[in-house]
Design a protein around this motif. Structure first.
Motif, mmCIF file in Angstrom:
data_model
loop_
_atom_site.group_PDB
_atom_site.id
_atom_site.type_symbol
_atom_site.label_atom_id
_atom_site.label_comp_id
_atom_site.label_asym_id
_atom_site.label_seq_id
_atom_site.Cartn_x
_atom_site.Cartn_y
_atom_site.Cartn_z
ATOM 1 N N MET A 137 -5.392 -36.450 -31.496
ATOM 2 C CA MET A 137 -4.556 -37.595 -31.872
ATOM 3 C C MET A 137 -5.214 -38.879 -31.374
ATOM 4 S SD MET A 137 -0.537 -38.299 -30.979
ATOM 5 C CE MET A 137 0.274 -39.778 -31.558
ATOM 6 N N ALA A 138 -5.303 -39.867 -32.254
ATOM 7 C CA ALA A 138 -5.964 -41.120 -31.914
ATOM 8 C C ALA A 138 -5.178 -41.880 -30.848
ATOM 9 C CB ALA A 138 -6.128 -41.983 -33.164
ATOM 10 N N SER A 139 -5.898 -42.571 -29.996
ATOM 11 C CA SER A 139 -5.289 -43.371 -28.935
ATOM 12 C C SER A 139 -5.672 -44.822 -29.134
ATOM 13 C CB SER A 139 -5.764 -42.879 -27.567
ATOM 14 O OG SER A 139 -5.474 -43.824 -26.558
ATOM 15 N N LYS A 140 -4.794 -45.739 -28.695
ATOM 16 C CA LYS A 140 -5.116 -47.166 -28.823
ATOM 17 C C LYS A 140 -6.253 -47.568 -27.878
ATOM 18 C CE LYS A 140 -1.612 -48.801 -25.525
ATOM 19 N NZ LYS A 140 -0.461 -49.716 -25.362
ATOM 20 N N TYR A 141 -6.627 -46.655 -26.978
ATOM 21 C CA TYR A 141 -7.713 -46.932 -26.043
ATOM 22 C C TYR A 141 -9.034 -46.310 -26.481
ATOM 23 C CZ TYR A 141 -3.924 -48.393 -22.943
ATOM 24 O OH TYR A 141 -2.834 -49.026 -22.402
ATOM 25 N N ASP A 142 -9.068 -45.766 -27.693
ATOM 26 C CA ASP A 142 -10.298 -45.115 -28.160
ATOM 27 C C ASP A 142 -11.466 -46.092 -28.228
ATOM 28 O OD1 ASP A 142 -9.016 -42.729 -28.309
ATOM 29 O OD2 ASP A 142 -8.896 -42.626 -30.488
ATOM 30 N N GLY A 143 -11.205 -47.312 -28.714
ATOM 31 C CA GLY A 143 -12.276 -48.304 -28.811
ATOM 32 C C GLY A 143 -12.830 -48.659 -27.446
ATOM 33 N N LEU A 144 -11.948 -48.874 -26.489
ATOM 34 C CA LEU A 144 -12.380 -49.173 -25.126
ATOM 35 C C LEU A 144 -13.145 -47.988 -24.557
ATOM 36 C CD1 LEU A 144 -12.387 -50.884 -22.550
ATOM 37 C CD2 LEU A 144 -10.115 -49.972 -22.025
ATOM 38 N N ALA A 145 -12.677 -46.782 -24.840
ATOM 39 C CA ALA A 145 -13.332 -45.577 -24.329
ATOM 40 C C ALA A 145 -14.761 -45.467 -24.842
ATOM 41 C CB ALA A 145 -12.525 -44.341 -24.720
ATOM 42 N N ARG A 146 -14.973 -45.780 -26.123
ATOM 43 C CA ARG A 146 -16.325 -45.695 -26.689
ATOM 44 C C ARG A 146 -17.256 -46.701 -26.016
ATOM 45 N NH1 ARG A 146 -13.108 -45.045 -31.429
ATOM 46 N NH2 ARG A 146 -13.313 -42.917 -32.254
ATOM 47 N N ILE A 147 -16.738 -47.911 -25.754
ATOM 48 C CA ILE A 147 -17.549 -48.929 -25.081
ATOM 49 C C ILE A 147 -17.937 -48.457 -23.684
ATOM 50 C CG2 ILE A 147 -17.492 -51.263 -24.113
ATOM 51 C CD1 ILE A 147 -15.678 -52.063 -26.447
ATOM 52 N N ILE A 148 -16.980 -47.846 -22.999
ATOM 53 C CA ILE A 148 -17.244 -47.377 -21.635
ATOM 54 C C ILE A 148 -18.308 -46.283 -21.639
ATOM 55 C CG2 ILE A 148 -16.233 -46.154 -19.666
ATOM 56 C CD1 ILE A 148 -13.610 -47.649 -20.259
ATOM 57 N N VAL A 149 -18.142 -45.281 -22.514
ATOM 58 C CA VAL A 149 -19.099 -44.168 -22.555
ATOM 59 C C VAL A 149 -20.497 -44.685 -22.887
ATOM 60 C CG1 VAL A 149 -19.747 -42.054 -23.767
ATOM 61 C CG2 VAL A 149 -17.361 -42.438 -23.126
ATOM 62 N N GLN A 150 -20.566 -45.561 -23.886
ATOM 63 C CA GLN A 150 -21.864 -46.088 -24.306
ATOM 64 C C GLN A 150 -22.550 -46.852 -23.176
ATOM 65 O OE1 GLN A 150 -21.630 -48.708 -27.655
ATOM 66 N NE2 GLN A 150 -23.782 -49.320 -27.539
ATOM 67 N N ASN A 151 -21.764 -47.643 -22.401
ATOM 68 C CA ASN A 151 -22.364 -48.534 -21.417
ATOM 69 C C ASN A 151 -22.470 -47.956 -20.017
ATOM 70 O OD1 ASN A 151 -22.914 -51.290 -22.760
ATOM 71 N ND2 ASN A 151 -20.898 -50.709 -23.549
ATOM 72 N N VAL A 152 -22.062 -46.723 -19.831
ATOM 73 C CA VAL A 152 -22.412 -46.033 -18.588
ATOM 74 C C VAL A 152 -23.664 -45.187 -18.792
ATOM 75 C CG1 VAL A 152 -20.062 -45.999 -17.684
ATOM 76 C CG2 VAL A 152 -20.888 -44.047 -19.039
ATOM 77 N N GLY A 153 -24.267 -45.342 -19.955
ATOM 78 C CA GLY A 153 -25.516 -44.640 -20.239
ATOM 79 C C GLY A 153 -25.364 -43.466 -21.177
ATOM 80 N N GLY A 154 -24.169 -43.329 -21.790
ATOM 81 C CA GLY A 154 -23.948 -42.236 -22.722
ATOM 82 C C GLY A 154 -23.531 -40.953 -22.028
ATOM 83 N N LYS A 155 -23.078 -40.005 -22.828
ATOM 84 C CA LYS A 155 -22.585 -38.743 -22.280
ATOM 85 C C LYS A 155 -23.641 -38.036 -21.446
ATOM 86 C CE LYS A 155 -20.857 -34.185 -23.551
ATOM 87 N NZ LYS A 155 -20.585 -33.226 -24.640
ATOM 88 N N SER A 156 -24.905 -38.112 -21.861
ATOM 89 C CA SER A 156 -25.970 -37.391 -21.161
ATOM 90 C C SER A 156 -26.202 -37.919 -19.746
ATOM 91 C CB SER A 156 -27.274 -37.479 -21.954
ATOM 92 O OG SER A 156 -27.674 -38.837 -22.093
ATOM 93 N N ASN A 157 -25.722 -39.150 -19.484
ATOM 94 C CA ASN A 157 -25.914 -39.744 -18.159
ATOM 95 C C ASN A 157 -24.734 -39.467 -17.232
ATOM 96 O OD1 ASN A 157 -27.562 -41.287 -16.383
ATOM 97 N ND2 ASN A 157 -26.233 -43.067 -16.689
ATOM 98 N N ILE A 158 -23.682 -38.834 -17.764
ATOM 99 C CA ILE A 158 -22.466 -38.597 -16.986
ATOM 100 C C ILE A 158 -22.515 -37.200 -16.363
ATOM 101 C CG2 ILE A 158 -19.942 -38.431 -17.055
ATOM 102 C CD1 ILE A 158 -20.024 -40.336 -19.476
ATOM 103 N N VAL A 159 -22.484 -37.178 -15.030
ATOM 104 C CA VAL A 159 -22.447 -35.899 -14.321
ATOM 105 C C VAL A 159 -21.015 -35.398 -14.226
ATOM 106 C CG1 VAL A 159 -22.911 -34.731 -12.126
ATOM 107 C CG2 VAL A 159 -24.513 -36.458 -12.999
ATOM 108 N N SER A 160 -20.110 -36.307 -13.865
ATOM 109 C CA SER A 160 -18.694 -35.943 -13.754
ATOM 110 C C SER A 160 -17.847 -37.193 -13.893
ATOM 111 C CB SER A 160 -18.407 -35.260 -12.411
ATOM 112 O OG SER A 160 -18.624 -36.153 -11.335
ATOM 113 N N LEU A 161 -16.564 -36.979 -14.198
ATOM 114 C CA LEU A 161 -15.632 -38.090 -14.345
ATOM 115 C C LEU A 161 -14.272 -37.672 -13.811
ATOM 116 C CD1 LEU A 161 -14.604 -40.830 -15.412
ATOM 117 C CD2 LEU A 161 -14.287 -39.733 -17.652
ATOM 118 N N THR A 162 -13.729 -38.507 -12.914
ATOM 119 C CA THR A 162 -12.361 -38.327 -12.409
ATOM 120 C C THR A 162 -11.669 -39.687 -12.483
ATOM 121 O OG1 THR A 162 -13.058 -38.743 -10.134
ATOM 122 C CG2 THR A 162 -13.004 -36.438 -10.861
#
Length: 470
Positions: free
Chosen positions: A1-26
């Motif tokens: 289900m789409a969230s109103k924060y999806d756009g913000l989420a994409r910006i965050i993922v992209q600018n932390v270096g992408g999924k491949s750069n993420i070891v963990s998230l809490t």
């Protein structure tokens, strides 16, 4: 289900270096806590400029994106759009719930203090500035004779302007509850209890003891406009509730938990937390009197240098009786004259930040903080701009000390209890001899405070450097 924060989420993922750069998230109460392969790949400057993100903090091996109260929803959206395995919620120390080996965030005591103060006050800045401007303008209208301070219009508008400051403990209880993880209504109930009309030495009610144990009230006689007592009380309440709540049967939690938390916290605040902060204020008064007897110029420097820190803790109210007692017994007072330049130092610092910063969020805070500061209310400038930036706050304390010493050196003396900011000038007119030299000196020194703070902050201030985008 789409969230109103999806756009913000994409910006965050992209600018932390992408999924491949993420070891963990809490996530905790306000932050997304990333552990990244390589933090240099993150575009920190882009994230800080993004609407919906308060700031970014890199500490203790974690890359933290501060969101605020919507963090849980943003966290879910980031996990969804980034196809990231959820790491779950963590406590305020950065420990994942149910995991003993999660990394902890390390902070110095000063940074931890700044974090608490700015987080608690950040949601209040707009309203704080607005009510400060209202108080400033009606003080101006009274000073120039447009409005009488006994008229209905004055009384009604003053109620609006003073409401935030009078009920500050209850309003801060709400934001502090969000910071420390206490249900907001429980926190606000504790704050409201501290403001109840009976709980004042001027109410005529017997509040000398509770269950036979003495109750020591603040020097002002009540907890209105106080800061430190309620923040400490909410911090205790949140810690206490987490400790005992698991032992309460589910069938009773609905009413037993708020009963125990509010009851115990309120009682301990009257017995312990409140008196301790009162002792801080009483000790402050004794110290200032000792300095005044030793050297007046030194008193001005100390009051001017420390005034903003006292405002942050709410301890400045404990010094007001010194001035009122002097006015009542001698007809004049210079006990607090040294603090007069601090307001203008904040104004100069805010103006410098406004002209120097390229951060749109920071710039948007400057105008209301400047207007409020000119009117004599510096809390928006302190909590929203100078304190979070640290160096500008230190500079304004230095300028406050310099101008405080100058005010005392020129024997600037208060003859009435006036306002602060530009509405405080008239306090330094000798109403017996009609001598305005004190007012002229206060105007000149206040302008010097503006210029000094402006130059020093303008020369030293810079936005955090942007990292090269990849």
């Amino acid at each position: 289900m789409a969230s109103k924060y999806d756009g913000l989420a994409r910006i965050i993922v992209q600018n932390v270096g992408g999924k491949s750069n993420i070891v963990s998230l809490t996530h905790c109460m306000t932050r997304l806590r990333f552990k990244l392969q390589d933090e240099s790949k993150a575009n920190t400057d882009v994230l800080k400029e993004t609407d919906g993100i308060v700031t970014v903090i890199q500490s203790g091996g974690q890359y933290m994106v501060v969101i605020g109260q919507q963090v849980a929803d943003v966290y879910d959206a980031v996990c969804t759009v980034g196809h990231i395995t959820p790491g779950g919620a963590v406590d305020d120390n950065g420990n994942a719930i149910g995991s003993a080996d999660a990394p902890k965030e390390k902070q110095s005591l000063f940074n931890a203090f700044v974090s608490i103060i700015t987080t608690v006050f950040a949601p209040c800045l707009g309203v704080l500035a607005a009510t400060g401007i209202v108080k400033g303008f009606i003080s101006l209208f009274v000073a120039i004779g447009v409005l009488s301070n006994t008229s209905g219009t004055y009384n009604i508008l003053y109620s609006l302007g003073d409401s935030f400051f009078y009920f500050m403990p209850m309003l801060l209880a709400y934001t502090a509850s969000k910071k420390f993880g206490l249900p907001e209504l429980e926190g606000m109930t504790i704050g409201a209890a501290l403001l109840y009309p009976y709980l004042s030495t001027t109410s005529g009610m017997d509040i000398s003891n509770l269950f036979g144990i003495p109750v020591v009230m603040p020097a002002s006689g009540n907890y209105t406009s106080s800061v430190l007592p309620i923040v400490c009380a909410i911090a205790f309440a949140a810690w206490f509730e987490k400790k005992y709540k698991k032992f309460i049967p589910d069938s009773c939690k609905l009413f037993f938990v708020p009963l125990i938390t509010c009851g115990v916290t309120f009682i301990l605040t009257l017995w312990i937390i409140g008196p301790i902060t009162s002792l801080l204020g009483d000790g402050l008064g004794i110290a200032l009197n000792a300095i005044a007897n030793f050297n007046g110029i030194l008193l001005g420097a100390v009051v001017g240098g420390l005034w903003q820190i006292l405002v942050m803790f709410g301890l400045h109210w404990a010094t007001v009786p010194l001035m009122l007692n002097d006015l009542a017994t001698k007809g004049y007072s210079n006990a607090l004259t040294g603090m007069f330049g601090c307001t203008f130092a904040q104004c100069g610092a805010v103006l410098a930040i406004y002209l120097k910063t390229k951060n749109s969020k920071t710039k948007s805070l400057c105008v209301p903080a400047l207007i409020s500061g000119i009117a004599g209310v510096t809390e928006p400038a302190i909590y929203g701009l100078t304190l979070p930036k640290k160096k500008p706050f230190i500079i304004t304390c230095i300028v406050g000390a310099i101008t405080g010493a100058a005010l005392m050196a020129f024997n600037v003396t208060g003859y009435t209890s006036a306002g602060t900011g530009i509405f405080g000038y008239t306090a330094y007119i000798n109403t017996v001899t009609n001598d305005i030299s004190g007012m002229i000196a206060s105007i000149v020194i206040s302008l010097i405070a503006v210029v000094l703070a402006f130059v020093m902050v303008y020369v030293t201030y810079s936005d955090e450097p942007a990292k090269a985008k990849k």
